[in-house]
Design a protein around this motif. Structure first.
Motif, mmCIF file in Angstrom:
data_model
loop_
_atom_site.group_PDB
_atom_site.id
_atom_site.type_symbol
_atom_site.label_atom_id
_atom_site.label_comp_id
_atom_site.label_asym_id
_atom_site.label_seq_id
_atom_site.Cartn_x
_atom_site.Cartn_y
_atom_site.Cartn_z
ATOM 1 N N SER A 1 48.447 26.818 28.812
ATOM 2 C CA SER A 1 48.078 28.232 28.875
ATOM 3 C C SER A 1 46.778 28.534 28.123
ATOM 4 O O SER A 1 46.317 29.670 28.110
ATOM 5 C CB SER A 1 49.207 29.090 28.288
ATOM 6 O OG SER A 1 49.416 28.778 26.912
ATOM 7 N N ALA A 2 46.182 27.511 27.493
ATOM 8 C CA ALA A 2 44.917 27.686 26.778
ATOM 9 C C ALA A 2 43.771 27.701 27.781
ATOM 10 O O ALA A 2 43.855 27.094 28.850
ATOM 11 C CB ALA A 2 44.734 26.551 25.773
ATOM 12 N N PRO A 3 42.661 28.382 27.447
ATOM 13 C CA PRO A 3 41.530 28.424 28.395
ATOM 14 C C PRO A 3 41.058 27.045 28.839
ATOM 15 O O PRO A 3 40.850 26.803 30.035
ATOM 16 C CB PRO A 3 40.453 29.167 27.597
ATOM 17 C CG PRO A 3 41.212 30.030 26.640
ATOM 18 C CD PRO A 3 42.429 29.234 26.261
ATOM 19 N N ALA A 4 40.901 26.117 27.898
ATOM 20 C CA ALA A 4 40.439 24.776 28.269
ATOM 21 C C ALA A 4 41.510 24.019 29.038
ATOM 22 O O ALA A 4 41.191 23.209 29.920
ATOM 23 C CB ALA A 4 40.023 23.996 27.024
ATOM 24 N N GLY A 5 42.783 24.266 28.711
ATOM 25 C CA GLY A 5 43.862 23.612 29.433
ATOM 26 C C GLY A 5 43.881 24.009 30.897
ATOM 27 O O GLY A 5 44.123 23.174 31.780
ATOM 28 N N MET A 6 43.632 25.278 31.155
ATOM 29 C CA MET A 6 43.597 25.754 32.536
ATOM 30 C C MET A 6 42.356 25.242 33.267
ATOM 31 O O MET A 6 42.372 25.037 34.482
ATOM 32 C CB MET A 6 43.661 27.280 32.563
ATOM 33 C CG MET A 6 45.011 27.826 32.131
ATOM 34 S SD MET A 6 45.161 29.622 32.311
ATOM 35 C CE MET A 6 44.236 30.178 30.867
ATOM 36 N N LYS A 7 41.265 25.017 32.525
ATOM 37 C CA LYS A 7 40.022 24.541 33.133
ATOM 38 C C LYS A 7 40.077 23.052 33.440
ATOM 39 O O LYS A 7 39.662 22.610 34.513
ATOM 40 C CB LYS A 7 38.852 24.836 32.193
ATOM 41 C CG LYS A 7 37.500 24.367 32.718
ATOM 42 C CD LYS A 7 36.379 24.742 31.755
ATOM 43 C CE LYS A 7 35.024 24.287 32.279
ATOM 44 N NZ LYS A 7 33.926 24.642 31.335
ATOM 45 N N TYR A 8 40.594 22.265 32.495
ATOM 46 C CA TYR A 8 40.508 20.817 32.620
ATOM 47 C C TYR A 8 41.814 20.140 33.046
ATOM 48 O O TYR A 8 41.794 18.980 33.442
ATOM 49 C CB TYR A 8 40.076 20.204 31.279
ATOM 50 C CG TYR A 8 38.703 20.633 30.835
ATOM 51 C CD1 TYR A 8 37.568 20.264 31.548
ATOM 52 C CD2 TYR A 8 38.541 21.409 29.687
ATOM 53 C CE1 TYR A 8 36.304 20.650 31.143
ATOM 54 C CE2 TYR A 8 37.286 21.801 29.263
ATOM 55 C CZ TYR A 8 36.170 21.421 29.989
ATOM 56 O OH TYR A 8 34.918 21.813 29.582
ATOM 57 N N GLY A 9 42.946 20.858 32.938
ATOM 58 C CA GLY A 9 44.234 20.256 33.238
ATOM 59 C C GLY A 9 44.950 20.952 34.376
ATOM 60 O O GLY A 9 44.413 21.841 35.034
ATOM 61 N N ALA A 10 46.186 20.524 34.591
ATOM 62 C CA ALA A 10 47.040 21.134 35.606
ATOM 63 C C ALA A 10 48.483 21.030 35.136
ATOM 64 O O ALA A 10 48.822 20.181 34.319
ATOM 65 C CB ALA A 10 46.860 20.448 36.954
ATOM 66 N N THR A 11 49.319 21.911 35.681
ATOM 67 C CA THR A 11 50.731 21.943 35.312
ATOM 68 C C THR A 11 51.578 21.454 36.468
ATOM 69 O O THR A 11 51.318 21.792 37.623
ATOM 70 C CB THR A 11 51.140 23.383 34.931
ATOM 71 O OG1 THR A 11 50.352 23.815 33.826
ATOM 72 C CG2 THR A 11 52.607 23.445 34.552
ATOM 73 N N CYS A 12 52.595 20.663 36.123
ATOM 74 C CA CYS A 12 53.549 20.225 37.148
ATOM 75 C C CYS A 12 54.926 20.742 36.763
ATOM 76 O O CYS A 12 55.500 20.311 35.763
ATOM 77 C CB CYS A 12 53.556 18.703 37.248
ATOM 78 S SG CYS A 12 54.716 18.066 38.485
ATOM 79 N N GLY A 13 55.447 21.675 37.542
ATOM 80 C CA GLY A 13 56.797 22.179 37.322
ATOM 81 C C GLY A 13 56.871 23.339 36.349
ATOM 82 O O GLY A 13 55.868 23.837 35.829
ATOM 83 N N ASP A 14 58.075 23.751 36.101
ATOM 84 C CA ASP A 14 58.375 24.873 35.217
ATOM 85 C C ASP A 14 58.094 24.486 33.760
ATOM 86 O O ASP A 14 58.339 23.356 33.344
ATOM 87 C CB ASP A 14 59.850 25.245 35.381
ATOM 88 C CG ASP A 14 60.271 26.359 34.444
ATOM 89 O OD1 ASP A 14 59.940 27.513 34.719
ATOM 90 O OD2 ASP A 14 60.924 26.046 33.419
ATOM 91 N N MET A 15 57.579 25.439 32.970
ATOM 92 C CA MET A 15 57.236 25.170 31.569
ATOM 93 C C MET A 15 58.011 26.092 30.633
ATOM 94 O O MET A 15 57.540 26.459 29.559
ATOM 95 C CB MET A 15 55.725 25.362 31.361
ATOM 96 C CG MET A 15 54.859 24.508 32.266
ATOM 97 S SD MET A 15 55.023 22.735 31.934
ATOM 98 C CE MET A 15 54.047 22.580 30.466
ATOM 99 N N SER A 16 59.229 26.457 31.027
ATOM 100 C CA SER A 16 59.974 27.477 30.295
ATOM 101 C C SER A 16 60.338 27.043 28.875
ATOM 102 O O SER A 16 60.274 27.863 27.940
ATOM 103 C CB SER A 16 61.239 27.869 31.064
ATOM 104 O OG SER A 16 62.043 26.722 31.314
ATOM 105 N N ASN A 17 60.724 25.796 28.680
ATOM 106 C CA ASN A 17 61.043 25.348 27.319
ATOM 107 C C ASN A 17 59.804 25.377 26.425
ATOM 108 O O ASN A 17 59.859 25.813 25.268
ATOM 109 C CB ASN A 17 61.625 23.931 27.338
ATOM 110 C CG ASN A 17 63.053 23.898 27.825
ATOM 111 O OD1 ASN A 17 63.796 24.871 27.688
ATOM 112 N ND2 ASN A 17 63.461 22.778 28.398
ATOM 113 N N THR A 18 58.690 24.899 26.959
ATOM 114 C CA THR A 18 57.433 24.905 26.200
ATOM 115 C C THR A 18 57.053 26.317 25.787
ATOM 116 O O THR A 18 56.713 26.569 24.618
ATOM 117 C CB THR A 18 56.304 24.281 27.041
ATOM 118 O OG1 THR A 18 56.655 22.926 27.367
ATOM 119 C CG2 THR A 18 54.986 24.298 26.288
#
Length: 383
Positions: free
Chosen positions: A327-344
């Motif tokens: 959910s960080a700006p750089a994370g959204m720019k350079y990474g990707a999410t796979c699946g639900d992140m509810s625990n995180t």
């Protein structure tokens, strides 16, 4: 009573060894007497094939990314609930972090979600042993072997913690350790790369020495050294290694005390877990943690904020932990999410870390417990 979150400390011969490094040796740069003593301690106490001191755990992670030949288009699977260095090391090589959720119990990467995130671009799984508590390494290594992937252990917080009797950092191809002042064994800044895949050892030495074969030269294995690969200056100075070695000599005593503090918190808070709806750290009986940190997971973000503010008003410094990388700006720019992140997302919003450091007294631990009880409107009886 003012109680800090963390306090750097001297426990043995730190200053004496620093003086020795200055007056008794012919060099202050890296790979001198104290660096070699630290390597020997790590190899002996972790049971690893080889280790290399670095100037930080971040540097060790960056070396790991180079050793695994990460480049543009590659992917690495990792938790989002971690420090930015875990992702940055791979992003610097042009690779993409693929973030997956953590387990609700250990707060480590959920091994059951890894295979769904694997693609033809996946090169490695980077696991983080949160709070010194081990990931499910047997299953993770099984998945990695099936898909021909590297396993990199971010064991920054996990020095001398074990998984089924084996030290963390030695179960993957590569492991990384931190000696930052917030860790159990400290040198201000500092780290180590643990090399468990012997095919990577020679190149690791080269990368650490700015891309040269200088280490082979000093061992007499070549008559000159030259630039042979990419690399950087990853060595710590002998001053850092001297301080660190003094801490290593007292590691058993340091970790024993931290575990005592951890257990005092756990014993003090367990009676009110259900009454105030909080969650305490999970430690599986067959695994050993190292007392690195103690956290409470509150039942809401508002309760977490209220508890931190209450403790602050009475002079106790408690803190939250990671903002999820996905959910960080750089994370959204350079990474990707796979699946639900509810625990995180939930843990990030509700977790608070209590003060825990080697020189913390029983009186201070009881004071923290008393104020946590007070926040919830309860009376605490000292233990």
């Amino acid at each position: 009573m003012r109680i800090p979150f963390n306090k750097p400390f001297i426990v043995g011969k730190e200053l004496f060894y620093i003086a020795q490094a200055v007056t008794k040796q012919e060099r202050l740069s890296g790979d001198g007497k104290f660096t070699h003593l630290c390597h020997k301690w790590l190899n002996t106490n972790l049971g690893c094939a080889s280790s290399l001191l670095t100037h930080s755990c971040t540097a060790a992670l960056e070396m790991a990314a180079i050793l695994c030949d990460f480049g543009p288009g590659d992917e690495v699977i990792m938790p989002s609930f971690t420090f930015v260095s875990t992702a940055n090391a791979f992003v610097l090589r042009g690779a993409k972090p693929i973030f997956i959720d953590i387990r609700a119990d250990t707060l480590n990467i959920d091994e059951r979600l890894i295979e769904a995130a694997i693609t033809p671009k996946t090169k490695a799984i980077a696991v983080v042993h949160y709070a010194g508590s081990p990931c499910e390494m047997d299953e993770i290594n099984k998945i990695a072997k099936k898909h021909n992937l590297f396993v990199i252990e971010d064991a920054a917080q996990a020095l001398l913690s074990t998984y089924n009797g084996v030290k963390l950092g030695t179960l993957g191809d590569l492991g990384t350790i931190s000696f930052h002042e917030t860790k159990n064994i400290i040198s201000g800044e500092g780290g180590a790369l643990i090399i468990n895949n012997e095919r990577l050892l020679e190149r690791a030495e080269i990368i650490r020495e700015k891309g040269t074969n200088r280490t082979k030269f000093f061992r007499g294995e070549t008559d000159k050294y030259t630039w042979v690969d990419i690399g950087s200056s990853f060595l710590p100075s002998e001053l850092t290694a001297a301080f660190l070695y003094a801490q290593m000599e007292e590691a058993t005593r340091i970790i024993k005390r931290r575990c005592e503090i951890f257990q005092m918190y756990k014993n003090g808070l367990e009676p009110i877990v259900d009454r105030v709806n909080i969650t305490l750290p999970y430690v599986a009986s067959q695994n050993s943690c190292n007392g690195h940190l103690f956290y409470i997971i509150c039942n809401s973000e508002g309760k977490r904020a209220g508890l931190i503010e209450h403790l602050k008003r009475v002079g106790i410094h408690a803190v939250f932990h990671y903002v999820p990388l996905h959910s960080a700006p750089a994370g959204m720019k350079y990474g990707a999410t796979c699946g639900d992140m509810s625990n995180t997302d939930r843990v990030s919003n509700q977790l608070v870390r209590l003060p825990l450091y080697y020189e913390m007294t029983d009186l201070e631990v009881n004071e923290v417990l008393r104020e946590v009880y007070s926040f919830y409107g309860l009376k605490y009886k000292h233990i």
